[in-house]
Design an enzyme around this catalytic site. Sequence first.
Site, PDB file in Angstrom:
ATOM      1  N   GLY A  25       9.940  -2.378  -3.773  1.00 29.56           N
ATOM      2  CA  GLY A  25      10.106  -1.818  -2.755  1.00 29.56           C
ATOM      3  C   GLY A  25       9.554  -2.769  -1.092  1.00 29.56           C
ATOM      4  N   SER A  26       8.658  -1.846  -0.620  1.00 29.14           N
ATOM      5  CA  SER A  26       8.491  -2.195   0.849  1.00 29.14           C
ATOM      6  C   SER A  26       7.614  -3.572   1.128  1.00 29.14           C
ATOM      7  CB  SER A  26       7.819  -0.803   1.338  1.00 29.14           C
ATOM      8  OG  SER A  26       8.409  -0.429   1.814  1.00 29.14           O
TER       9      SER A  26
END
Length: 564
Positions: A276-277
């Site tokens: 993810g981020s």
Amino acid sequence: MTTLVARPDRVRLAGQRQRAMMTAHQRLMILMLLFIVAIIVIGGRTLAFAFIDDAHGSGRGGSAMIPARADIVDRNGVPLARTIDAYSLRVVPSRLMNDPRRLAADLAAIFPDTSADTFYAKITGKNPTLLRRRALPEEVAAVNALGEVGFEYPRVKERLYPQHTLAAHVLGFTGADHRGVIGVEKAFDERLSDPALRGEPLVLSIDSRVQATLESELYTAMVNLEAQGAAGIVLDVSSGEVLGMASLPVFNPNKIVSGSNAARKNAVTYNLYELGSTFKPLTIGKAMDIGVVTSMSRRYDATKPLKVGRFAIHDSHNMGRWLNVPETLIHSSNVVTAQIADEMGQAPLEQLFRSLGFDNRPQIELKERAFPLWPRSWGRLTTMTTSYGHGIAVTPLHLASAYGALVNGGTFYPATLLKTERGRQPAGKRVFSEATSARMRQLLRMIVVDGTGTKADAPGFRVGGKTGSAEKPSAGGYAHHSLVSTFVAAFPMDNPRYVVLAMIDEPKGNAYSSGQRTAGWTAAPVVRNVVMRIGPMLGIIPDQNRDVDLSDLEPLLWKPKGEN
């Protein structure tokens, strides 16, 4: 009255005194000769034990002077694995004097993990049989107290892990043939069993104090968050040395139980995740390097989802306004990161990921390493989604090594489990410029000071890092209720020395996390606790009068009216 005392005359025979002295001398010489023979016999037996293999040993060489397999120690000399002389238990059925049923019941009471029926089947066989490959001294004493002459206690070479479950996934274990099965035991099997080298311990980069702290904090979070598992790593950014590597749940290498293969997987090097981020700083760092991002104040439209064909990219928390680069990272905007990646194009981003090893197994000595899930094709949408950590799956070790390069001045060092000699700089390769690395240290620190990573802030240690909360892939899309929450950080951010990564697999939003499942609430506090505990161990003293200079970036952050 007079008393007379008569003394007989002494008879002196010629040569008698000389013969007596000769007899005494001969007796003394015989005693001395017997004494010398005894010393020779004892010495010979001692040498034999020193240089001849134990008849019940490993059968692969070794002696009392040189261990059958080299010890494994941590970077400070703490023993993590060593070979010892242990007892086994064998039965010779033809010698048994007591009732087999009674013996089987007694053995089952001493060894509760084995049934009486199993023991009965073995002791009533025709041939001598090994009842236990390893028995503790107190267990041997209990069996011996049964008074059964049909039992034997041959000595065997046994691999012992004195710290029990500590660093189990790193160390691995050996099999019945004394060969390494997984972990360091397998990766360095030849080195550990080489007769010319096994007298010297294998020194790992692991610090048992750091390892224990990492495991403790991850376990606490896993239990309190009712998670499926957890993983973490502490990495030296200037050498790639792994000071701690933890994967939960754990196993005990001293007692390998069949059917526990899942627990033996090292999630740090073998499990793949869309992280993810945590990819966003890497993407923006590359955009800065090639001149796509030249100003921290440039703003991008984050007022609405970004449509690409029939797909739409959303932010988990829509800010409803245009964002600059610091705000993009602080608020973790998928929409803006995707725009930057789109402007940068496929080739630079793909080249970055390849230079960080995201297209191959993680670089470390262990054999248990997973091959990443690399995109089949690199279209425009793939470039956008991989920029924020979707559509590509790597191991936590991939990510930790990448962040080491991001903050250490831009040089990528392969991870290693071997202690690096002092003053010897390992070979590395440049993947970010020094200027980009310096700017990223500021931005990562801002995420902890003003953004999604505030719960990772350890007072005085200047922690900087990034959250990542990604849904797990499932059939036909993503499982919206199954998150992998990750926080990857470095400290102290004004002169980074260590990367700390914590990952929680499927945390539950409960009272412990104020109902939240995302990394800022679940993984970030683990990093804070680890940093506060290991910092002083590693010579980093907290100083609340020092910090990263953010004076040129702080004015760029939008704040509601009334906030200073």
